[in-house]
Design an enzyme around this catalytic site. Sequence first.
Site, PDB file in Angstrom:
ATOM      1  N   LYS A  54       0.805  -1.150   0.050  1.00  0.00           N
ATOM      2  CA  LYS A  54      -0.086  -0.033   0.042  1.00  0.00           C
ATOM      3  C   LYS A  54       0.816   1.282  -0.098  1.00  0.00           C
ATOM      4  O   LYS A  54       0.645   2.260  -0.622  1.00  0.00           O
ATOM      5  CB  LYS A  54      -0.752   0.050   1.334  1.00  0.00           C
ATOM      6  CG  LYS A  54      -1.897  -1.269   1.144  1.00  0.00           C
ATOM      7  CD  LYS A  54      -2.733  -1.406   2.368  1.00  0.00           C
ATOM      8  CE  LYS A  54      -3.713  -2.553   2.180  1.00  0.00           C
ATOM      9  NZ  LYS A  54      -4.659  -3.160   3.224  1.00  0.00           N
ATOM     10  N   GLN A  98      -4.257  -1.802   9.397  1.00  0.00           N
ATOM     11  CA  GLN A  98      -4.198  -3.301   8.930  1.00  0.00           C
ATOM     12  C   GLN A  98      -4.777  -4.189  10.112  1.00  0.00           C
ATOM     13  O   GLN A  98      -4.524  -4.126  10.860  1.00  0.00           O
ATOM     14  CB  GLN A  98      -2.973  -3.361   8.403  1.00  0.00           C
ATOM     15  CG  GLN A  98      -2.675  -4.775   7.669  1.00  0.00           C
ATOM     16  CD  GLN A  98      -3.416  -4.991   6.197  1.00  0.00           C
ATOM     17  OE1 GLN A  98      -3.489  -3.612   5.626  1.00  0.00           O
ATOM     18  NE2 GLN A  98      -3.988  -6.048   5.713  1.00  0.00           N
ATOM     19  N   ASP A 121     -11.068   2.761   4.150  1.00  0.00           N
ATOM     20  CA  ASP A 121     -11.300   1.118   3.959  1.00  0.00           C
ATOM     21  C   ASP A 121     -12.839   0.760   3.839  1.00  0.00           C
ATOM     22  O   ASP A 121     -13.247  -0.330   3.430  1.00  0.00           O
ATOM     23  CB  ASP A 121     -10.824   0.601   5.078  1.00  0.00           C
ATOM     24  CG  ASP A 121      -9.470  -0.588   4.826  1.00  0.00           C
ATOM     25  OD1 ASP A 121      -9.584  -0.892   3.601  1.00  0.00           O
ATOM     26  OD2 ASP A 121      -8.791  -0.604   5.714  1.00  0.00           O
TER      27      ASP A 121
HETATM   28  N1  GUN Z   1      -6.775  -7.299   6.272  1.00  0.00           N
HETATM   29  C1  GUN Z   1      -7.355  -8.103   5.151  1.00  0.00           C
HETATM   30  N2  GUN Z   1      -7.866  -7.203   4.511  1.00  0.00           N
HETATM   31  C2  GUN Z   1      -7.538  -6.067   4.636  1.00  0.00           C
HETATM   32  C3  GUN Z   1      -8.157  -4.607   4.387  1.00  0.00           C
HETATM   33  O1  GUN Z   1      -8.731  -4.546   2.840  1.00  0.00           O
HETATM   34  N3  GUN Z   1      -8.025  -3.561   4.807  1.00  0.00           N
HETATM   35  C4  GUN Z   1      -7.499  -3.803   6.058  1.00  0.00           C
HETATM   36  N4  GUN Z   1      -7.610  -2.577   6.889  1.00  0.00           N
HETATM   37  N5  GUN Z   1      -6.960  -4.691   6.607  1.00  0.00           N
HETATM   38  C5  GUN Z   1      -7.219  -5.913   6.079  1.00  0.00           C
END
Ligand code: GUN
Length: 294
Positions: A54, A98, A121
């Site tokens: 990211k 995350q 998100d």
């Molecule tokens: N963990 C697994 N997929 C995601 C996601 O799309 N965003 C975040 N923040 N954590 C995750």
Amino acid sequence: METKILDGKIVAQKIKDELKVKTHQLKEAKGIIPGLALLLVGNNPASMVYVNGKAKACEEIGFNSIMKEMPESVTEQEVLDIIEKWNNDDSINGILVQLPLPKHISENKVLLSIKPSKDVDGFHPENVGRLVAGLPGFVSCTPAGIIEIMKHYDINPSGKNVVVIGRSNIVGKPMLNLLYQKREFSNATVTICHTGTKNLHYYTQNADIVIAAMGFPQFLKAEHLKEGAIVIDVGINRIEDSTKKSGYRLVGDVDYQGVFQKCSAITPVPGGVGPLTIAMLMSNTYLSANGDIY
Ligand code: GUN
């Protein structure tokens, strides 16, 4: 009929290329550079890979990003404090925590503490509610990315039977909520199946499109599908493989080899849905910086 492989890398790159141009224009026109704050707690190897991906995408597109790494032992309050700081920082347009978080930290509490206008998100109940109500809001990145793959390959779910397998807050539920909306590239008849579903075959054998997001490696087999179905595989599972240097390989929730001949189109793992998650996060961050949603 030949099976079409739905290449997510191409779709993701197209989205990122467009964002790069728009980001340059946003800076020229308004002096705004989108900023994304990333929080990584602990040292889950998969999470580390995702968060680094990211941050790298931000650099590629021309966003500012900051990454905060906190040890597994961090307290819930310390996490809430950093989010509060980011909520009040005008240079930050998006906040990403995350998941998963360590057991002693309440995910709900943390996600609720993120300002909805920075919740790129799309996990905050405010944005979840906006999605259900058909209002503008941030949409969870993986389901939004699946819609982009469908658009790119001209797979219109309108009027189709779609079965979503898995009811997670991150994929299954927002996927369902996107697909039944009365709007373009939506308007599907959607069934959501999960561990409580009796006779999964009954539903999947009638599906024009199956979206597998249950987190069980290679679970979906040819016998689940009708001839010519379209298969979207959201799973990313590590399974042991002694022939690999790393000792593992990635497989999806679909038995790819087994279903390949029977379906008309399928997303591979890796290189299918995965790359779209990051591309859509970037897209949401841009929308936030440009004030398109809030
Ligand atoms: N963990 C697994 N997929 C995601 C996601 O799309 N965003 C975040 N923040 N954590 C995750």
